[in-house]
Design a protein around this motif. Sequence first.
Motif, short mmCIF file in Angstrom:
data_model
loop_
_atom_site.label_atom_id
_atom_site.label_comp_id
_atom_site.label_asym_id
_atom_site.label_seq_id
_atom_site.Cartn_x
_atom_site.Cartn_y
_atom_site.Cartn_z
N SER A 16 -41.36 -10.45 -1.26
CA SER A 16 -40.47 -11.71 -1.77
C SER A 16 -39.37 -11.20 -2.49
CB SER A 16 -41.32 -12.63 -2.57
OG SER A 16 -40.77 -13.74 -3.11
N ILE A 17 -38.35 -11.92 -2.75
CA ILE A 17 -37.21 -11.85 -3.26
C ILE A 17 -36.63 -13.28 -4.06
CG2 ILE A 17 -36.20 -9.76 -2.85
CD1 ILE A 17 -34.23 -11.27 -0.96
N SER A 18 -35.97 -13.53 -5.21
CA SER A 18 -35.28 -14.82 -5.45
C SER A 18 -34.32 -15.05 -4.40
CB SER A 18 -34.65 -14.48 -6.84
OG SER A 18 -35.51 -13.95 -7.75
N TRP A 19 -34.06 -16.77 -4.60
CA TRP A 19 -33.09 -17.17 -3.79
C TRP A 19 -31.60 -16.69 -4.01
CZ3 TRP A 19 -33.63 -19.24 0.92
CH2 TRP A 19 -32.46 -19.90 1.56
N ASN A 20 -30.73 -16.71 -3.45
CA ASN A 20 -29.46 -16.37 -3.34
C ASN A 20 -28.62 -17.18 -2.76
OD1 ASN A 20 -26.75 -15.10 -3.09
ND2 ASN A 20 -27.31 -13.68 -4.74
N SER A 21 -27.72 -18.09 -3.09
CA SER A 21 -26.82 -19.17 -2.38
C SER A 21 -25.61 -18.68 -1.65
CB SER A 21 -26.46 -20.45 -3.25
OG SER A 21 -27.72 -20.87 -3.66
N ASN A 22 -25.43 -17.28 -2.14
CA ASN A 22 -24.52 -16.60 -1.42
C ASN A 22 -25.08 -15.39 -0.26
OD1 ASN A 22 -22.04 -18.00 -2.60
ND2 ASN A 22 -22.90 -16.84 -4.65
N ASN A 23 -26.07 -15.69 0.01
CA ASN A 23 -26.75 -14.66 1.12
C ASN A 23 -26.82 -13.53 0.78
OD1 ASN A 23 -26.09 -16.97 3.14
ND2 ASN A 23 -24.04 -16.26 3.56
N TRP A 24 -27.19 -13.22 -0.49
CA TRP A 24 -27.69 -11.96 -1.20
C TRP A 24 -26.65 -10.73 -0.82
CZ3 TRP A 24 -30.83 -15.27 1.40
CH2 TRP A 24 -31.69 -16.08 0.73
N ALA A 25 -25.16 -11.30 -0.95
CA ALA A 25 -24.13 -10.38 -0.67
C ALA A 25 -23.08 -10.74 -2.05
CB ALA A 25 -23.50 -10.73 0.74
N ASP A 26 -23.61 -11.29 -2.94
CA ASP A 26 -22.65 -11.70 -4.07
C ASP A 26 -23.40 -12.33 -5.07
OD1 ASP A 26 -20.23 -12.14 -5.49
OD2 ASP A 26 -19.37 -13.22 -4.00
N GLU A 27 -22.66 -12.51 -6.13
CA GLU A 27 -23.43 -13.03 -7.44
C GLU A 27 -24.00 -14.18 -7.24
OE1 GLU A 27 -23.79 -11.41 -10.27
OE2 GLU A 27 -21.58 -10.55 -11.02
N PRO A 28 -25.24 -14.60 -7.92
CA PRO A 28 -25.99 -15.66 -7.78
C PRO A 28 -25.26 -16.84 -8.18
CG PRO A 28 -27.06 -14.65 -9.35
CD PRO A 28 -26.16 -13.70 -8.64
N GLU A 29 -25.63 -18.30 -7.66
CA GLU A 29 -25.24 -19.36 -8.30
C GLU A 29 -25.83 -19.52 -9.48
OE1 GLU A 29 -22.42 -20.83 -7.26
OE2 GLU A 29 -22.13 -19.56 -5.65
N VAL A 30 -25.40 -20.30 -10.34
CA VAL A 30 -26.07 -20.76 -11.93
C VAL A 30 -27.37 -21.32 -11.54
CG1 VAL A 30 -25.94 -22.22 -13.80
CG2 VAL A 30 -23.88 -21.08 -12.99
N ASN A 31 -27.48 -22.17 -10.42
CA ASN A 31 -28.67 -22.86 -10.30
C ASN A 31 -29.63 -21.89 -9.48
OD1 ASN A 31 -28.42 -25.49 -11.41
ND2 ASN A 31 -27.82 -26.41 -9.13
N ASP A 32 -29.06 -20.76 -8.83
CA ASP A 32 -30.26 -19.78 -8.46
C ASP A 32 -30.90 -19.01 -9.63
OD1 ASP A 32 -29.01 -20.36 -6.10
OD2 ASP A 32 -27.67 -18.76 -6.01
N LEU A 33 -30.17 -18.86 -10.69
CA LEU A 33 -30.81 -18.30 -11.94
C LEU A 33 -31.68 -19.34 -12.51
CD1 LEU A 33 -27.67 -16.45 -12.98
CD2 LEU A 33 -29.58 -15.64 -11.79
#
Length: 360
Positions: A16-33
């Motif tokens: 498992s990994i955390s959700w990243n709204s930018n396809n795990w290819a960039d900084e996460p969004e604020v809500n992702d954190l």
Amino acid sequence: MENEQPIIINYGILTSISWNSNNWADEPEVNDLKKSKYDYVVDNGHMHESLNFGHEIYPSEEDGYYIGYTPMFNRLPDVENSKDVQIVFFISSDYSNDNAKSIIGFYGFPEIDSWFPRTAKHNLYKKYDGGNIKAHKDDIIYFKSPVIISNRNVILENLLPTDKKISQQGFNYLNSDNVYNLLVLALKRNPNNKKLKKFVSKFPLMIELKKEELDLLDFIDVIGDTTADNVDDIETLEDKMKNKSPELKQRISSYIERGSIAQKVKRMTNFKCLVCEALNMNPHSFTKSNGDKYIETHHVEQVSTLKKGVLGIDNLITVCANHHRQLHYGNSTLIESTENHFKFSIDSQTIKVNKIKILD
């Protein structure tokens, strides 16, 4: 299925990994954190797995490896238990979609350790300075269309070892059948992903375990989006299979025998071996963990003949494992096939089995 090989235990890992709204290819969004299910992400406002699938954008290491991360490997897999692992799938929960779990991609032929520092140069690598899993760039595949996974379809599609549920606090080992089924689902979801197809075509599971001299990509081209869930689907497959190799026909036969329509057939016969029943023997085998009796499906007329209707429901019967093998390899002959029944000679004894009819 003919030529089946023993299942390889611990052939893959689902982690498992955390959700990243930018396809795990960039900084996460604020809500992702803020909405991550992991306390360390919420508390620190940081997820080290943010670049896991940035391998097409960011530089790899000098040795060609690209480094990723999963918090589930902070406690490393046991060396002996994981010695045969060939692939690591990443699963994540989408907080914006009722925490639906999706397998978003994988690292093929990975190396796992407590820490791999990033030595390649990029501004983001100052913040994301390493990880605990790495693979060559060409063996890292991201699914634009993720594979949705739940504890229900884990059972229906054989995606985890028997009696296992998706781990909430660690990772799951996968056997070779689980890995095969996940890769087939990924191909079905991403039929135009050439990199995925290329990886699958060289993957040891497909080459060695199945021992079939056929191009798996041809199988995917034939199957496409066909689910084999209904009569029309099967007729479509039958038409598309003309002029294909015997190996491909056998693979498609097995696809149907494992699919949803086969489950309908099993329920229609109440999970009985129809040969045992015709011989006045106990038609039920052992009980599986889900409460169903174990049973297999069998195409009576060989698929390689490609007679009209050979892939259809009328050509399927349910049989125990013993009679399934006897029909393939033993002293058995199909001596009659009518609109309503089959007649077999098994060890010189003639039996009649009624054909299965499903109103679709």
